[in-house]
Design a protein around this motif. Structure first.
Motif, mmCIF file in Angstrom:
data_model
loop_
_atom_site.group_PDB
_atom_site.id
_atom_site.type_symbol
_atom_site.label_atom_id
_atom_site.label_comp_id
_atom_site.label_asym_id
_atom_site.label_seq_id
_atom_site.Cartn_x
_atom_site.Cartn_y
_atom_site.Cartn_z
ATOM 1 N N GLY A 21 39.882 38.588 36.403
ATOM 2 C CA GLY A 21 39.824 37.510 37.392
ATOM 3 C C GLY A 21 41.200 37.030 37.813
ATOM 4 N N GLN A 22 42.132 36.951 36.888
ATOM 5 C CA GLN A 22 43.499 36.536 37.214
ATOM 6 C C GLN A 22 44.166 37.545 38.142
ATOM 7 N N ALA A 23 43.948 38.823 37.873
ATOM 8 C CA ALA A 23 44.525 39.857 38.732
ATOM 9 C C ALA A 23 43.903 39.806 40.130
ATOM 10 N N ILE A 24 42.611 39.553 40.198
ATOM 11 C CA ILE A 24 41.942 39.418 41.501
ATOM 12 C C ILE A 24 42.552 38.254 42.268
ATOM 13 N N MET A 25 42.768 37.143 41.581
ATOM 14 C CA MET A 25 43.347 35.970 42.241
ATOM 15 C C MET A 25 44.760 36.263 42.745
ATOM 16 N N LEU A 26 45.538 36.999 41.969
ATOM 17 C CA LEU A 26 46.876 37.381 42.424
ATOM 18 C C LEU A 26 46.782 38.218 43.705
ATOM 19 N N HIS A 27 45.871 39.170 43.707
ATOM 20 C CA HIS A 27 45.714 40.014 44.893
ATOM 21 C C HIS A 27 45.295 39.193 46.100
ATOM 22 N N ARG A 28 44.288 38.367 45.917
ATOM 23 C CA ARG A 28 43.808 37.540 47.033
ATOM 24 C C ARG A 28 44.850 36.536 47.488
ATOM 25 N N GLY A 29 45.763 36.179 46.565
ATOM 26 C CA GLY A 29 46.862 35.282 46.913
ATOM 27 C C GLY A 29 48.026 35.999 47.581
ATOM 28 N N GLY A 30 47.931 37.312 47.706
ATOM 29 C CA GLY A 30 48.952 38.064 48.423
ATOM 30 C C GLY A 30 49.931 38.835 47.546
ATOM 31 N N ASP A 31 49.805 38.753 46.237
ATOM 32 C CA ASP A 31 50.730 39.463 45.348
ATOM 33 C C ASP A 31 50.103 40.784 44.902
ATOM 34 N N ARG A 32 50.074 41.733 45.815
ATOM 35 C CA ARG A 32 49.451 43.036 45.554
ATOM 36 C C ARG A 32 50.135 43.778 44.413
ATOM 37 N N GLU A 33 51.455 43.729 44.394
ATOM 38 C CA GLU A 33 52.176 44.489 43.373
ATOM 39 C C GLU A 33 51.873 43.988 41.967
#
Length: 187
Positions: A21-33
């Motif tokens: 879930g944390q990784a999903i939130m990072l992605h959705r927040g724009g931090d793909r890398e």
């Protein structure tokens, strides 16, 4: 040999889902890398036979962090393979099998979008047909309606030439760049 997922301590399973879930939130927040890095770490930490539900989830979201459509397709195929293994072997807990069943239309929709990006209209249409077939297993709710709308948008894009050589890839309709519009039963 790793213990089967159903025997894993609840705390460990919960911790894995929190990290996903944390990784999903990072992605959705724009931090793909950073999301990609975290998904990669989770992928290497999970057992390919015992953690099928987690591996399906990780691969499904890892695909969305890829820059290269070939890599995106490879991750979406990993997600589908994990879902199929979970479904066929009856492995894992019942709620995981239920969640994966509800994810199938999205998995096939993602594969169709990958094939559109790669210019393979025939494969895209085949995957969209699979997505449509799997929609019938879902309850008539907002998730199903959103997926149906995404399938119809992608069908229209294909009809308009998006998968033909020189076709416009464009957005698949979702706020996170995915064809399912960010709709996901696990989110």
């Amino acid at each position: 040999m790793a213990e089967p997922q159903q025997d894993a301590p609840q705390g460990a399973e919960h911790a894995t889902m929190v990290r996903i879930g944390q990784a999903i939130m990072l992605h959705r927040g724009g931090d793909r890398e950073e999301a990609r890095n975290r998904f990669a770490a989770l992928w290497t930490e999970t057992d390919m036979d015992a953690d099928l539900f987690h591996r399906c989830t990780i691969a499904h979201y890892m695909a969305d962090t890829q820059d290269d459509p070939v890599d995106e397709l490879a991750w979406d195929l990993r997600a589908l393979a994990a879902a199929d293994a979970l479904e066929q072997d009856g492995a894992g807990r019942a709620e995981h099998r239920t969640a994966v069943r509800s994810l199938y239309p999205s998995l096939y929709l993602d594969l169709a979008a990958d094939h559109v990006k790669l210019g393979d209209e025939e494969a895209a249409r085949s995957e969209l047909e699979q997505a449509r077939c799997r929609l019938g297993a879902l309850p008539a709710d907002a998730y199903r309606q959103g997926l149906l709308a995404a399938v119809e948008r992608l069908e229209k894009r294909i009809a308009d030439g998006a998968a033909s050589p020189g076709g416009r890839p464009g957005d698949d309709g979702g706020p996170d760049g995915g064809p399912d519009g960010g709709l996901d039963p696990r989110a």
